[in-house]
Design an enzyme around this catalytic site. Structure first.
Site, PDB file in Angstrom:
ATOM      1  N   ASP A 271     -13.231   8.766   7.677  1.00  0.00           N
ATOM      2  CA  ASP A 271     -13.440   8.677   9.129  1.00  0.00           C
ATOM      3  C   ASP A 271     -14.253   9.826   9.729  1.00  0.00           C
ATOM      4  O   ASP A 271     -15.096   9.596  10.598  1.00  0.00           O
ATOM      5  CB  ASP A 271     -12.085   8.562   9.870  1.00  0.00           C
ATOM      6  CG  ASP A 271     -11.506   7.149   9.793  1.00  0.00           C
ATOM      7  OD1 ASP A 271     -10.297   6.991  10.038  1.00  0.00           O
ATOM      8  OD2 ASP A 271     -12.263   6.212   9.479  1.00  0.00           O
TER       9      ASP A 271
ATOM     10  N   LYS B 116      -3.325   3.842   6.212  1.00  0.00           N
ATOM     11  CA  LYS B 116      -3.337   2.384   6.423  1.00  0.00           C
ATOM     12  C   LYS B 116      -2.003   1.937   7.038  1.00  0.00           C
ATOM     13  O   LYS B 116      -1.972   1.101   7.930  1.00  0.00           O
ATOM     14  CB  LYS B 116      -3.503   1.660   5.080  1.00  0.00           C
ATOM     15  CG  LYS B 116      -4.845   1.787   4.422  1.00  0.00           C
ATOM     16  CD  LYS B 116      -4.865   0.890   3.181  1.00  0.00           C
ATOM     17  CE  LYS B 116      -6.110   1.053   2.369  1.00  0.00           C
ATOM     18  NZ  LYS B 116      -6.086   0.172   1.163  1.00  0.00           N
TER      19      LYS B 116
ATOM     20  N   ASP C 148      -7.596  -3.990   0.503  1.00  0.00           N
ATOM     21  CA  ASP C 148      -8.465  -3.165  -0.323  1.00  0.00           C
ATOM     22  C   ASP C 148      -9.717  -2.911   0.513  1.00  0.00           C
ATOM     23  O   ASP C 148     -10.268  -3.863   1.111  1.00  0.00           O
ATOM     24  CB  ASP C 148      -8.816  -3.818  -1.661  1.00  0.00           C
ATOM     25  CG  ASP C 148      -9.257  -2.739  -2.660  1.00  0.00           C
ATOM     26  OD1 ASP C 148      -8.463  -1.804  -2.914  1.00  0.00           O
ATOM     27  OD2 ASP C 148     -10.387  -2.797  -3.160  1.00  0.00           O
TER      28      ASP C 148
ATOM     29  N   PHE D 159      -8.204   8.643   8.909  1.00  0.00           N
ATOM     30  CA  PHE D 159      -7.981   9.118   7.533  1.00  0.00           C
ATOM     31  C   PHE D 159      -9.243   8.891   6.706  1.00  0.00           C
ATOM     32  O   PHE D 159     -10.243   8.393   7.218  1.00  0.00           O
ATOM     33  CB  PHE D 159      -6.753   8.405   6.919  1.00  0.00           C
ATOM     34  CG  PHE D 159      -6.923   6.913   6.710  1.00  0.00           C
ATOM     35  CD1 PHE D 159      -6.758   6.017   7.757  1.00  0.00           C
ATOM     36  CD2 PHE D 159      -7.255   6.400   5.454  1.00  0.00           C
ATOM     37  CE1 PHE D 159      -6.912   4.640   7.565  1.00  0.00           C
ATOM     38  CE2 PHE D 159      -7.397   5.039   5.255  1.00  0.00           C
ATOM     39  CZ  PHE D 159      -7.235   4.157   6.314  1.00  0.00           C
ATOM     40  N   GLY D 160      -9.206   9.252   5.463  1.00  0.00           N
ATOM     41  CA  GLY D 160     -10.287   8.947   4.505  1.00  0.00           C
ATOM     42  C   GLY D 160     -11.636   9.466   4.953  1.00  0.00           C
ATOM     43  O   GLY D 160     -11.801  10.625   5.318  1.00  0.00           O
TER      44      GLY D 160
ATOM     45  N   GLU E 277      -2.584  -1.425 -10.801  1.00  0.00           N
ATOM     46  CA  GLU E 277      -3.926  -1.057 -11.260  1.00  0.00           C
ATOM     47  C   GLU E 277      -4.994  -1.969 -10.641  1.00  0.00           C
ATOM     48  O   GLU E 277      -4.869  -3.196 -10.699  1.00  0.00           O
ATOM     49  CB  GLU E 277      -3.989  -1.149 -12.791  1.00  0.00           C
ATOM     50  CG  GLU E 277      -4.981  -0.155 -13.381  1.00  0.00           C
ATOM     51  CD  GLU E 277      -5.247  -0.393 -14.860  1.00  0.00           C
ATOM     52  OE1 GLU E 277      -4.354  -0.954 -15.537  1.00  0.00           O
ATOM     53  OE2 GLU E 277      -6.346  -0.055 -15.309  1.00  0.00           O
TER      54      GLU E 277
ATOM     55  N   THR F 268       0.831  -1.201   0.000  1.00  0.00           N
ATOM     56  CA  THR F 268       0.000   0.000   0.000  1.00  0.00           C
ATOM     57  C   THR F 268       0.861   1.245   0.000  1.00  0.00           C
ATOM     58  O   THR F 268       1.994   1.233   0.492  1.00  0.00           O
ATOM     59  CB  THR F 268      -0.944   0.048   1.216  1.00  0.00           C
ATOM     60  OG1 THR F 268      -1.834   1.176   1.076  1.00  0.00           O
ATOM     61  CG2 THR F 268      -0.185   0.211   2.518  1.00  0.00           C
ATOM     62  N   LYS F 269       0.271   2.329  -0.558  1.00  0.00           N
ATOM     63  CA  LYS F 269       0.924   3.647  -0.453  1.00  0.00           C
ATOM     64  C   LYS F 269       0.061   4.587   0.396  1.00  0.00           C
ATOM     65  O   LYS F 269       0.272   5.791   0.414  1.00  0.00           O
ATOM     66  CB  LYS F 269       1.102   4.250  -1.858  1.00  0.00           C
ATOM     67  CG  LYS F 269       2.086   3.477  -2.701  1.00  0.00           C
ATOM     68  CD  LYS F 269       2.345   4.164  -4.020  1.00  0.00           C
ATOM     69  CE  LYS F 269       3.385   3.404  -4.827  1.00  0.00           C
ATOM     70  NZ  LYS F 269       3.594   3.989  -6.167  1.00  0.00           N
TER      71      LYS F 269
END
Ligand SMILES: O=P(O)(O)OP(=O)(O)OP(=O)(O)OC[C@H]1O[C@@H](n2cnc3c(O)ncnc32)[C@H](O)[C@@H]1O
Ligand SMILES: [Mg+2]
Length: 197
Positions: A156, A13, A70, A153-154, A41, A8-9
């Site tokens: 949340d 996470k 994912d 993050f994201g 991808e 992951t980047k």
């Protein structure tokens, strides 16, 4: 300490996996440590497929066991959107704030009781010359009408956890790492990791 590469980047996470896998005696590295490696991808239509694609691509590259995550958000009033497109919901730049604003706009006329949602996480473990193992976890919640909290993050800040009466972003990391979709998926992975390492 055993080392584990996470494909992951996503810095949010990585921080959570450092804590979650750290408790299992692992030091975590990620693709943030290998900036020259292109994004894999995500051509799958399920979280399980995309986690498998990411884990296997990076495991083939490094020739070692690799874990990939994912994950994303299913919103019932939007027929399960954004789902596997959660990262790119507002565009390919994967901007968390833009994703949040687009979701809040799309839920503008949806009443409180109909704003049910769940986070979903698939974790894939790719093992050289062996079958990939996938585990999954979810966390039920509601989408708020505005952001609350600075942690995580994201999505949340707009994901309300009814049993704690807080958004994910209002939880400290220890509490999130006990109840989140990622923590619930990892609980399924513990026996597998014990066998592999
Ligand atoms: O594919 P990698 O490199 O892991 O990084 P990514 O950010 O693209 O990750 P995904 O493809 O799994 O997309 C995850 C999306 O779901 C969101 N998400 C996942 N887990 C989350 C969590 O615990 N809290 C808030 N949002 C989360 C996240 O912000 C992204 O928008
Ligand atoms: Mg992704």
């Amino acid at each position: 300490m055993k080392e584990l590469l996470i494909a992951t980047k996503n810095a949010g996470k990585v921080k959570e996996f450092e804590d979650l896998f750290g408790e299992l005696g692992f030091t975590v590295t990620s693709l943030l440590d290998y900036p020259s490696i292109e994004d894999v991808e995500e051509t799958g239509v399920t979280f399980e497929q995309n986690a498998t694609i990411k884990a296997e691509a990076i495991s083939h590259l490094f020739g070692k066991i690799v874990v990939a995550d994912d994950s994303g958000l299913f919103v019932d009033a939007l027929g399960g959107e954004p789902g596997v497109y959660s990262a790119r919901y507002a565009g390919m730049e994967k901007n968390d704030e833009a994703n949040i604003q687009k979701l809040l706009t799309n839920l503008e006329d949806v009443p409180k009781e109909k704003r049910t949602a769940r986070f979903h996480c698939a974790l894939a473990v790719a093992i050289p010359d062996k079958e990939t193992i996938v585990v999954e976890g979810t966390c039920e919640g509601m989408i708020t009408t505005e952001k609350h909290g600075e942690n995580g993050f994201g999505y949340d800040p707009i994901f309300f956890v009814p049993q704690l009466e807080k958004t994910m972003a209002q939880l400290d990391k220890e509490t999130k790492n006990k109840i989140s979709h990622r923590a619930n998926a990892l609980k399924e992975l513990v026996p597998v990791m014990k066998q592999l390492f």
